[in-house]
Design a protein around this motif. Structure first.
Motif, PDB file in Angstrom:
ATOM      1  N   TYR A 187       0.722  -1.192   0.083  1.00 55.24           N
ATOM      2  CA  TYR A 187       0.167  -0.025  -0.053  1.00 55.24           C
ATOM      3  C   TYR A 187       0.888   1.231   0.186  1.00 55.24           C
ATOM      4  CZ  TYR A 187      -3.193   3.400   1.914  1.00 55.24           C
ATOM      5  OH  TYR A 187      -4.377   4.790   1.864  1.00 55.24           O
ATOM      6  N   VAL A 188       1.911   1.116   0.753  1.00 51.51           N
ATOM      7  CA  VAL A 188       2.816   2.232   0.990  1.00 51.51           C
ATOM      8  C   VAL A 188       3.602   2.599  -0.376  1.00 51.51           C
ATOM      9  CG1 VAL A 188       4.822   3.458   2.201  1.00 51.51           C
ATOM     10  CG2 VAL A 188       3.033   2.266   3.445  1.00 51.51           C
ATOM     11  N   LEU A 189       4.012   1.434  -0.898  1.00 57.27           N
ATOM     12  CA  LEU A 189       4.826   1.561  -2.168  1.00 57.27           C
ATOM     13  C   LEU A 189       4.107   2.039  -3.171  1.00 57.27           C
ATOM     14  CD1 LEU A 189       6.619  -1.805  -1.610  1.00 57.27           C
ATOM     15  CD2 LEU A 189       7.786   0.490  -2.092  1.00 57.27           C
ATOM     16  N   GLU A 190       2.778   1.547  -3.424  1.00 49.98           N
ATOM     17  CA  GLU A 190       1.893   2.251  -4.382  1.00 49.98           C
ATOM     18  C   GLU A 190       1.592   3.752  -4.072  1.00 49.98           C
ATOM     19  OE1 GLU A 190      -1.268  -0.807  -4.611  1.00 49.98           O
ATOM     20  OE2 GLU A 190       0.408  -2.594  -5.058  1.00 49.98           O
ATOM     21  N   LYS A 191       1.216   3.946  -3.029  1.00 52.78           N
ATOM     22  CA  LYS A 191       1.127   5.292  -2.662  1.00 52.78           C
ATOM     23  C   LYS A 191       2.358   6.290  -3.247  1.00 52.78           C
ATOM     24  CE  LYS A 191      -2.589   6.745  -0.022  1.00 52.78           C
ATOM     25  NZ  LYS A 191      -2.985   7.871   0.780  1.00 52.78           N
ATOM     26  N   ALA A 192       3.448   5.802  -2.935  1.00 52.33           N
ATOM     27  CA  ALA A 192       4.640   6.488  -3.586  1.00 52.33           C
ATOM     28  C   ALA A 192       4.769   6.166  -5.102  1.00 52.33           C
ATOM     29  CB  ALA A 192       5.829   5.997  -2.824  1.00 52.33           C
ATOM     30  N   GLY A 193       4.059   5.593  -5.719  1.00 51.98           N
ATOM     31  CA  GLY A 193       4.155   5.292  -7.319  1.00 51.98           C
ATOM     32  C   GLY A 193       5.079   4.378  -7.491  1.00 51.98           C
ATOM     33  N   GLY A 194       5.338   3.188  -6.568  1.00 55.21           N
ATOM     34  CA  GLY A 194       6.110   2.073  -6.997  1.00 55.21           C
ATOM     35  C   GLY A 194       5.206   0.751  -6.693  1.00 55.21           C
ATOM     36  N   THR A 195       6.227  -0.174  -6.847  1.00 55.83           N
ATOM     37  CA  THR A 195       5.619  -1.563  -6.454  1.00 55.83           C
ATOM     38  C   THR A 195       6.469  -2.043  -5.626  1.00 55.83           C
ATOM     39  OG1 THR A 195       6.679  -3.053  -7.975  1.00 55.83           O
ATOM     40  CG2 THR A 195       4.846  -1.712  -8.808  1.00 55.83           C
ATOM     41  N   VAL A 196       5.947  -3.508  -5.112  1.00 51.73           N
ATOM     42  CA  VAL A 196       6.876  -4.188  -4.117  1.00 51.73           C
ATOM     43  C   VAL A 196       8.186  -4.615  -4.909  1.00 51.73           C
ATOM     44  CG1 VAL A 196       6.044  -6.567  -4.530  1.00 51.73           C
ATOM     45  CG2 VAL A 196       6.762  -5.812  -2.075  1.00 51.73           C
ATOM     46  N   ASP A 197       8.282  -4.679  -6.156  1.00 53.97           N
ATOM     47  CA  ASP A 197       9.365  -5.067  -6.960  1.00 53.97           C
ATOM     48  C   ASP A 197      10.459  -4.071  -6.720  1.00 53.97           C
ATOM     49  OD1 ASP A 197       9.208  -7.874  -7.777  1.00 53.97           O
ATOM     50  OD2 ASP A 197       7.462  -7.115  -8.957  1.00 53.97           O
ATOM     51  N   ASP A 198      10.079  -2.760  -6.417  1.00 49.89           N
ATOM     52  CA  ASP A 198      11.037  -1.734  -6.462  1.00 49.89           C
ATOM     53  C   ASP A 198      11.991  -1.816  -5.112  1.00 49.89           C
ATOM     54  OD1 ASP A 198      10.261  -0.581  -8.747  1.00 49.89           O
ATOM     55  OD2 ASP A 198       8.639   0.340  -7.643  1.00 49.89           O
ATOM     56  N   VAL A 199      11.611  -2.637  -3.971  1.00 48.55           N
ATOM     57  CA  VAL A 199      12.215  -2.752  -2.528  1.00 48.55           C
ATOM     58  C   VAL A 199      13.628  -3.293  -3.029  1.00 48.55           C
ATOM     59  CG1 VAL A 199      12.371  -3.972  -0.515  1.00 48.55           C
ATOM     60  CG2 VAL A 199      10.133  -2.947  -1.239  1.00 48.55           C
ATOM     61  N   VAL A 200      14.780  -2.399  -2.684  1.00 49.33           N
ATOM     62  CA  VAL A 200      16.270  -2.963  -3.017  1.00 49.33           C
ATOM     63  C   VAL A 200      16.840  -3.521  -1.609  1.00 49.33           C
ATOM     64  CG1 VAL A 200      16.574  -1.517  -4.679  1.00 49.33           C
ATOM     65  CG2 VAL A 200      17.002  -0.689  -2.464  1.00 49.33           C
ATOM     66  N   THR A 201      16.177  -3.138  -0.382  1.00 43.74           N
ATOM     67  CA  THR A 201      16.769  -3.906   0.626  1.00 43.74           C
ATOM     68  C   THR A 201      15.920  -3.768   1.900  1.00 43.74           C
ATOM     69  OG1 THR A 201      18.614  -3.992   2.404  1.00 43.74           O
ATOM     70  CG2 THR A 201      18.082  -1.785   1.664  1.00 43.74           C
ATOM     71  N   MET A 202      16.013  -4.884   2.794  1.00 45.53           N
ATOM     72  CA  MET A 202      14.950  -4.711   3.812  1.00 45.53           C
ATOM     73  C   MET A 202      15.709  -5.212   5.070  1.00 45.53           C
ATOM     74  SD  MET A 202      12.544  -7.729   2.394  1.00 45.53           S
ATOM     75  CE  MET A 202      11.658  -7.992   3.489  1.00 45.53           C
ATOM     76  N   THR A 203      15.106  -4.798   6.302  1.00 41.44           N
ATOM     77  CA  THR A 203      15.739  -5.302   7.484  1.00 41.44           C
ATOM     78  C   THR A 203      14.247  -5.771   8.345  1.00 41.44           C
ATOM     79  OG1 THR A 203      17.239  -3.656   7.729  1.00 41.44           O
ATOM     80  CG2 THR A 203      16.925  -4.823   9.537  1.00 41.44           C
ATOM     81  N   VAL A 204      14.226  -7.275   8.508  1.00 41.87           N
ATOM     82  CA  VAL A 204      13.182  -7.866   8.867  1.00 41.87           C
ATOM     83  C   VAL A 204      13.305  -8.030  10.524  1.00 41.87           C
ATOM     84  CG1 VAL A 204      11.635  -9.643   8.781  1.00 41.87           C
ATOM     85  CG2 VAL A 204      12.920  -9.115   6.795  1.00 41.87           C
ATOM     86  N   TYR A 205      12.769  -7.318  11.334  1.00 37.15           N
ATOM     87  CA  TYR A 205      12.752  -7.493  12.759  1.00 37.15           C
ATOM     88  C   TYR A 205      11.633  -8.368  13.229  1.00 37.15           C
ATOM     89  CZ  TYR A 205      15.584  -3.312  12.525  1.00 37.15           C
ATOM     90  OH  TYR A 205      16.772  -2.422  12.184  1.00 37.15           O
ATOM     91  N   THR A 206      12.115  -9.283  14.297  1.00 30.33           N
ATOM     92  CA  THR A 206      11.001 -10.498  14.622  1.00 30.33           C
ATOM     93  C   THR A 206      11.138 -10.674  16.032  1.00 30.33           C
ATOM     94  OG1 THR A 206      10.443 -12.720  14.519  1.00 30.33           O
ATOM     95  CG2 THR A 206      12.506 -12.170  14.155  1.00 30.33           C
TER      96      THR A 206
END
Lengths: 148, 156
Positions: B88-107
């Motif tokens: 949702y956030v990515l689409e609001k910014a004019g992108g898609t999930v495939d535009d993600v280049v890096t992520m930090t996953v906290y669990t």
């Protein structure tokens, strides 16, 4: 007809380019109501400054033991010093990763940053961790800044 | 107008449309290069990308619009909600999930890593971003088992 088609194609291309060029340089995505931070910050790739995790500086640390406000202020002092050496200011920060030993301090952090930041509205992530690099530390901030 | 002229005109229009498609398709995503992909764990060791706009996204958790936790105690449900929020956030910014280049996953528990990895395989269709997986003591949304902090590069 041929000419019309060519003109149509040309206009379409110009319009498409124009739409791209009109994009603003710093765009705040979907601010959460009652939050001082945006959910995301979009910025045209300029000069990027990736900062290490910063903490309250070493000499004062014993005196700052358990004092969250002083630790936050000293942490941002350190960030400011680093940024100034890169030709940037606190207002150029676009992203903060905030590691804290107790998330109950988040409201106080928000209160302090609203005083510390003049214009910056970075995307912020809060994470509670068991330990930071030194036992006295309550907060460590890793940040990214973008300047033209 | 002769039949030949008509067919030529049609060809012109068709070729114009066809010529416009590549630029439209290309503008959907910034070109990127996945360095040392690790498909079995659904991430890449690095992602190389040039130009575009950067999107710094705050930590996104499994909450609804009102900030309430979704799927308490259900890791798969929480992961699904977190990806929906991120999309949702990515689409609001004019992108898609495939535009993600890096992520930090906290669990909150490392053992959720396996299910997270499996579900991530269905999220990315054009190569995996770089990623780190970290166990945190507590996350921002009370009861959240997972939170994703991501950076995307979106084509201008």
């Amino acid at each position: 007809m041929k000419v019309l088609a060519v003109v149509f194609c040309f206009v379409a291309m110009v319009l498409a380019n124009d739409l791209r060029a009109q994009e603003i340089k710093r765009d705040f995505i979907d601010p959460v109501p009652q939050s001082i931070y945006p959910t995301a910050v979009k910025v045209k790739a300029g000069t990027m400054i990736f900062l290490a995790g910063h903490t309250a500086s070493l000499p004062q640390i014993d005196a700052d033991h358990g004092n969250f406000e002083i630790q936050v202020r000293r942490t941002f002092d350190a960030i400011k010093t680093t940024l100034s050496k890169a030709g940037a200011t606190l207002d150029d920060i676009v992203s903060l990763s905030v590691f804290m030993t107790d998330l109950r301090y988040v409201p106080e952090f928000d209160k302090l940053t609203s005083q510390i930041f003049k214009k910056a509205r970075p995307a912020v992530t809060f994470i509670e961790v068991s330990h930071l690099a030194r036992p006295q530390l309550m907060i460590e901030i890793q940040s990214v800044a973008v300047i033209p | 107008m002769t039949k030949l002229a008509q067919s030529l005109r049609k060809q012109w229009i068709v070729s114009c449309v066809v010529l416009s498609i590549p630029s439209a398709t290309l503008s959907l995503a910034q070109e990127r290069e996945m360095i040392i992909p690790v498909p079995e764990s659904a991430y890449s060791q690095a992602v190389k990308v040039r130009g575009g706009s950067l999107l710094f996204i705050s930590g996104i958790g499994p909450a609804d619009e009102a900030g309430r936790l979704v799927a308490p105690g259900d890791i798969a449900g929480q992961i699904r909600q977190t990806w929906d929020n991120l999309r949702y956030v990515l689409e609001k910014a004019g992108g898609t999930v495939d535009d993600v280049v890096t992520m930090t996953v906290y669990t909150t528990e490392r053992r959720w890593g396996r299910v997270f990895t499996e579900m991530r395989k269905d999220v990315f269709k054009k190569g995996y971003p770089s990623s780190a997986f970290v166990e945190a003591r507590k996350l921002r949304t009370p009861g959240a088992l997972i939170e994703i902090q991501a950076i995307a590069v979106i084509k201008d």
